[in-house]
Design an enzyme around this catalytic site. Structure first.
Site, PDB file in Angstrom:
ATOM      1  N   HIS A  35      41.357  45.235  35.166  1.00  0.00           N
ATOM      2  CA  HIS A  35      41.635  44.928  36.115  1.00  0.00           C
ATOM      3  C   HIS A  35      43.209  46.484  36.491  1.00  0.00           C
ATOM      4  O   HIS A  35      43.748  46.725  35.489  1.00  0.00           O
ATOM      5  CB  HIS A  35      42.234  44.262  37.260  1.00  0.00           C
ATOM      6  N   SER A  52      36.832  49.647  44.183  1.00  0.00           N
ATOM      7  CA  SER A  52      38.444  49.948  44.186  1.00  0.00           C
ATOM      8  C   SER A  52      39.198  50.552  44.723  1.00  0.00           C
ATOM      9  O   SER A  52      40.237  50.788  45.055  1.00  0.00           O
ATOM     10  CB  SER A  52      38.412  49.925  42.399  1.00  0.00           C
ATOM     11  N   GLN A  53      37.785  51.711  44.866  1.00  0.00           N
ATOM     12  CA  GLN A  53      39.201  53.238  45.803  1.00  0.00           C
ATOM     13  C   GLN A  53      39.003  53.058  47.057  1.00  0.00           C
ATOM     14  O   GLN A  53      40.051  53.234  47.588  1.00  0.00           O
ATOM     15  CB  GLN A  53      37.900  54.091  45.403  1.00  0.00           C
ATOM     16  N   GLU A  55      38.896  49.697  48.565  1.00  0.00           N
ATOM     17  CA  GLU A  55      39.752  48.892  48.268  1.00  0.00           C
ATOM     18  C   GLU A  55      40.796  49.287  48.366  1.00  0.00           C
ATOM     19  O   GLU A  55      42.036  48.408  49.359  1.00  0.00           O
ATOM     20  CB  GLU A  55      39.932  47.168  47.917  1.00  0.00           C
ATOM     21  N   PHE A  87      48.837  43.720  37.543  1.00  0.00           N
ATOM     22  CA  PHE A  87      49.621  42.623  38.690  1.00  0.00           C
ATOM     23  C   PHE A  87      47.686  43.065  39.667  1.00  0.00           C
ATOM     24  O   PHE A  87      47.923  44.255  39.786  1.00  0.00           O
ATOM     25  CB  PHE A  87      50.355  43.303  39.860  1.00  0.00           C
ATOM     26  N   LEU A  89      45.570  41.737  43.465  1.00  0.00           N
ATOM     27  CA  LEU A  89      45.861  41.253  44.428  1.00  0.00           C
ATOM     28  C   LEU A  89      44.596  41.989  45.122  1.00  0.00           C
ATOM     29  O   LEU A  89      43.905  43.111  45.117  1.00  0.00           O
ATOM     30  CB  LEU A  89      47.121  41.786  45.498  1.00  0.00           C
ATOM     31  N   ALA A  90      43.669  40.989  45.827  1.00  0.00           N
ATOM     32  CA  ALA A  90      43.005  41.387  47.437  1.00  0.00           C
ATOM     33  C   ALA A  90      42.780  42.129  47.646  1.00  0.00           C
ATOM     34  O   ALA A  90      43.784  41.795  49.113  1.00  0.00           O
ATOM     35  CB  ALA A  90      42.409  40.580  47.560  1.00  0.00           C
ATOM     36  N   ALA A  91      43.762  43.501  47.320  1.00  0.00           N
ATOM     37  CA  ALA A  91      44.066  44.773  48.357  1.00  0.00           C
ATOM     38  C   ALA A  91      43.251  45.072  49.679  1.00  0.00           C
ATOM     39  O   ALA A  91      44.036  44.689  51.026  1.00  0.00           O
ATOM     40  CB  ALA A  91      44.167  45.723  47.794  1.00  0.00           C
TER      41      ALA A  91
END
Length: 141
Positions: A35, A52-53, A55, A87, A89-91
């Site tokens: 991640h 990812s971008q 989120e 780290f 985290l489900a952003a």
């Protein structure tokens, strides 16, 4: 020294205290190491996955000011140094104001607890992404 062949035919030279439990721990930590840091180098370089971008953008992490970006970089580095993985985290379930506080809070966790927490976040991310795929597919029918 013993040679232990674990699933997948990967050979390990190890001492007698080596166990599958250690291998499982390495596997889990490896999942986490895949991640990217939140608001990290990958984001700044434009090399995040599309998911990812999206989120991180939705959480406001792509529009941080220089001071906010620097604060997150410092916290991300402290976290990685403490736990050995980034780290996670489900952003999508957070926002730019909450992320630094959550990172600071989790920096004080015990390593075993943090591993469980981080893996729980990976599960949340996976569930959300799967739901997106299923919704996208059903809308095309």
């Amino acid at each position: 020294m013993w040679v232990f062949i674990c699933p997948g035919t990967v050979a390990h030279t190890c001492n007698p205290s080596y166990s599958l439990k250690q291998e499982n721990l390495k596997f889990k930590e490896g999942i986490l190491r895949c991640h990217p840091d939140l608001a990290g180098r990958e984001q700044q370089r434009g090399t995040l996955s599309a998911e990812s971008q999206r989120e991180q953008s939705g959480a406001g992490l792509t529009s941080l000011g220089a001071d906010e970006r620097q604060q997150l970089a410092k916290l991300n580095a402290q976290y990685r140094a403490r736990f050995g993985f980034p780290f996670v985290l489900a952003a999508r379930l957070s926002d730019r104001a909450a992320v630094p506080g959550e990172l600071e809070r989790r920096l004080h966790s015990q390593p075993a607890q943090e591993l469980r927490t981080a893996l729980g976040e990976v599960k949340k991310i996976g569930h959300l992404r799967l739901a997106d795929l299923l919704d996208a597919d059903s809308s095309r029918l």
